[in-house]
Write an enzyme that holds these catalytic residues in place. Structure first.
Site, short mmCIF file in Angstrom:
data_model
loop_
_atom_site.label_atom_id
_atom_site.label_comp_id
_atom_site.label_asym_id
_atom_site.label_seq_id
_atom_site.Cartn_x
_atom_site.Cartn_y
_atom_site.Cartn_z
N LYS A 289 52.59 40.58 44.98
CA LYS A 289 51.96 41.26 43.84
C LYS A 289 52.88 41.37 42.63
O LYS A 289 52.42 41.30 41.49
CB LYS A 289 51.48 42.65 44.27
CG LYS A 289 52.59 43.60 44.69
CD LYS A 289 52.08 44.83 45.38
CE LYS A 289 51.65 44.55 46.79
NZ LYS A 289 52.74 44.26 47.74
N GLU B 89 44.82 36.29 46.95
CA GLU B 89 43.93 37.31 47.52
C GLU B 89 44.70 38.46 48.15
O GLU B 89 44.36 39.64 47.99
CB GLU B 89 43.01 36.68 48.56
CG GLU B 89 42.03 37.63 49.21
CD GLU B 89 40.99 38.17 48.23
OE1 GLU B 89 41.08 39.36 47.88
OE2 GLU B 89 40.13 37.39 47.81
N THR C 20 57.71 39.98 57.57
CA THR C 20 56.52 40.51 58.24
C THR C 20 55.30 39.64 57.99
O THR C 20 54.61 39.22 58.94
CB THR C 20 56.24 41.95 57.75
OG1 THR C 20 57.37 42.77 58.07
CG2 THR C 20 55.01 42.51 58.43
N VAL C 21 55.03 39.33 56.73
CA VAL C 21 53.82 38.56 56.42
C VAL C 21 54.00 37.10 56.81
O VAL C 21 53.08 36.48 57.37
CB VAL C 21 53.46 38.69 54.92
CG1 VAL C 21 52.22 37.86 54.61
CG2 VAL C 21 53.23 40.15 54.55
N VAL D 126 46.62 42.11 46.34
CA VAL D 126 46.06 43.41 45.93
C VAL D 126 45.62 44.23 47.13
O VAL D 126 46.10 45.34 47.34
CB VAL D 126 44.88 43.22 44.95
CG1 VAL D 126 44.19 44.56 44.67
CG2 VAL D 126 45.36 42.59 43.66
N ILE E 101 41.94 43.32 52.64
CA ILE E 101 40.64 43.61 52.03
C ILE E 101 40.29 42.51 51.04
O ILE E 101 41.04 42.26 50.11
CB ILE E 101 40.66 44.95 51.27
CG1 ILE E 101 41.15 46.09 52.17
CG2 ILE E 101 39.29 45.27 50.70
CD1 ILE E 101 41.42 47.37 51.41
N LYS F 285 49.07 46.23 41.24
CA LYS F 285 47.75 45.84 41.75
C LYS F 285 46.66 46.10 40.72
O LYS F 285 45.78 45.25 40.52
CB LYS F 285 47.46 46.59 43.05
CG LYS F 285 48.37 46.17 44.20
CD LYS F 285 48.17 47.05 45.43
CE LYS F 285 49.08 46.63 46.56
NZ LYS F 285 48.96 47.50 47.76
N ASP G 213 53.87 50.01 43.03
CA ASP G 213 53.08 49.06 43.81
C ASP G 213 51.61 49.10 43.37
O ASP G 213 51.00 48.06 43.11
CB ASP G 213 53.20 49.41 45.30
CG ASP G 213 52.32 48.54 46.19
OD1 ASP G 213 52.72 47.40 46.48
OD2 ASP G 213 51.22 48.99 46.57
#
Length: 400
Positions: A100, A124, A11-12, A127, A131, A200, A196
């Site tokens: 993460k 970046e 996905t990413v 987390v 955002i 973070k 999860d």
């Protein structure tokens, strides 16, 4: 022309490629020259894609190509991701990641290797997804001592709780909705059990306090035991339920860090954060509270953060970002038994027994049960008092 590589086409990873294509002109302006994805590493067959010729399944092709100064790792997991990240850094390539689990477990080692080889390891997207939170902490808020970090760090659990609060949906049905909508994995354990969010808050604690907070040592409680009766009781007490990750600095430099469901008072900005949105409040000793809000996950939102890190690496090829934390030897994590907080307790038994055992500020009867707002007690003191209470303690949560 600057050439980069992507490790992973899930996905990413596919989102990172899409952002580079979609915003090519803007990215070229930011980088000072065009940026091209030369390789995408994945073992699966993507030859049907328009850029199918860019796929490789041998990592050493990327590792040994001197044209590649920056790589993004979006594979997930630890084993292969750690090996490939380490080898890229040793080869003098900067690495950016959304992973993460890897950053929380191996970040201090990878940052040290990056420093030794004068490259960057940036994370970046690990987390807050889309955002911005890491860069503001290490740049905009760099002159502050951090007193507290407190936030809704997982969109899946926030969606489930929103469905329970707004629509009266049971936890099980809300989880199924989250899976149907693509917010929760087929195996949702990492989200609903709080793992999860724990990773973070550990990363944020590492940055804030300068030493490693091990996810295996940080107290972590998920949302699986929350019922619609808890939701109703919280509402009667002027609160909503949120899964919160917290890190609180103490006067001696140690800190509490944990993840747990909290009753959040409705006047708090965090109470209004719903569905898959996340919010992180950072309290600096100079700034006071600063809040970061937005989509904490999602293909393009997360990819945007990864791409921004890659551009940062391109800009800082000669002067790396100074990011590091210790190996945990300072032992900054305090046992949670000593953490003091107001509480909510749901109890089945006599009101007299409840009020005799706990410093109750208010007690309300809800459907034959008692919902109590309890004055501040340490975690250990609350457990001790509840252990002596005759009757059934149905739930207990901190109040924020």
């Amino acid at each position: 022309m600057i050439k980069v590589a992507i490790l992973g086409h899930g996905t990413v990873g596919s989102g990172v490629y899409e952002v580079f294509e979609m915003n090519a002109e803007k990215i070229a302006l930011a980088a000072g020259e065009p940026v091209e994805v030369k390789y995408v590493l994945d073992l699966r067959d993507f030859s049907h894609l328009p850029y199918g010729n860019k796929f490789v399944n041998d990592f050493s092709v990327i590792e040994n190509d001197p044209e590649i100064p920056v790589v993004c790792e979006v594979m997930g997991g630890v084993r292969a991701a750690y090996d490939f990240t380490r080898r890229c850094l040793l080869a003098g390539k900067s690495v950016c990641t959304s992973n993460k689990e890897l950053v929380a477990s191996k970040g201090e080692e990878l940052l040290k290797i990056a420093e030794e080889h004068n490259v960057n390891y940036l994370f970046e997207a690990s987390v807050g997804g889309g955002i911005p939170i890491i860069r503001p902490m290490i740049q905009c808020l760099a002159a502050n001592e951090f007193n507290q970090i407190c936030g809704i760090l997982n969109g899946t659990t926030n969606y489930i709780l929103t469905q329970m609060i707004k629509n009266g949906v049971s936890f099980e049905d809300a989880l199924r909705q989250a899976q149907v909508n693509g917010y929760a994995e087929a195996d949702p354990t990492a989200d609903i059990e709080g793992h999860d969010a724990c990773r973070k808050i550990c990363i944020l604690s590492n940055l804030a306090f300068g030493d490693k907070f091990d996810p295996d040592a940080v107290s972590c409680e998920g949302i699986t035991r929350i019922t619609l009766k808890d939701v109703e009781c919280a509402d009667r007490l002027g609160c909503v339920i949120k899964l919160i990750g917290r890190a609180v600095r103490c006067g001696d430099g140690t800190a509490y860090a944990f993840v747990a469901p909290h009753l959040v008072r409705k006047e708090s900005p965090l109470a209004a954060v719903e569905d898959v949105f996340n919010a992180i409040m950072v309290e600096g000793n100079a700034t006071g509270d600063v809040m970061f809000y937005g989509k904490g996950a999602g293909k393009l939102a997360t990819a945007s953060s990864v791409c921004a890190d890659m551009l940062d690496c391109i800009e800082h090829r000669e002067h790396r970002r100074r990011i590091s934390w210790g190996d945990g030897s300072k032992k900054l994590l305090r046992p949670l038994e000593g953490f003091v907080s107001p509480w909510y307790v749901r109890f089945q038994g006599s009101r007299a027994a409840l009020e005799a055992a706990l410093p109750c500020e208010s007690v309300r009867e809800v459907g034959g049960e008692l919902a109590a707002s309890v004055s501040a007690l340490s975690t250990g003191e609350l457990k001790a008092r509840l252990g002596k209470l005759e009757g059934s303690v149905l739930s207990a949560m901190r109040v924020l």
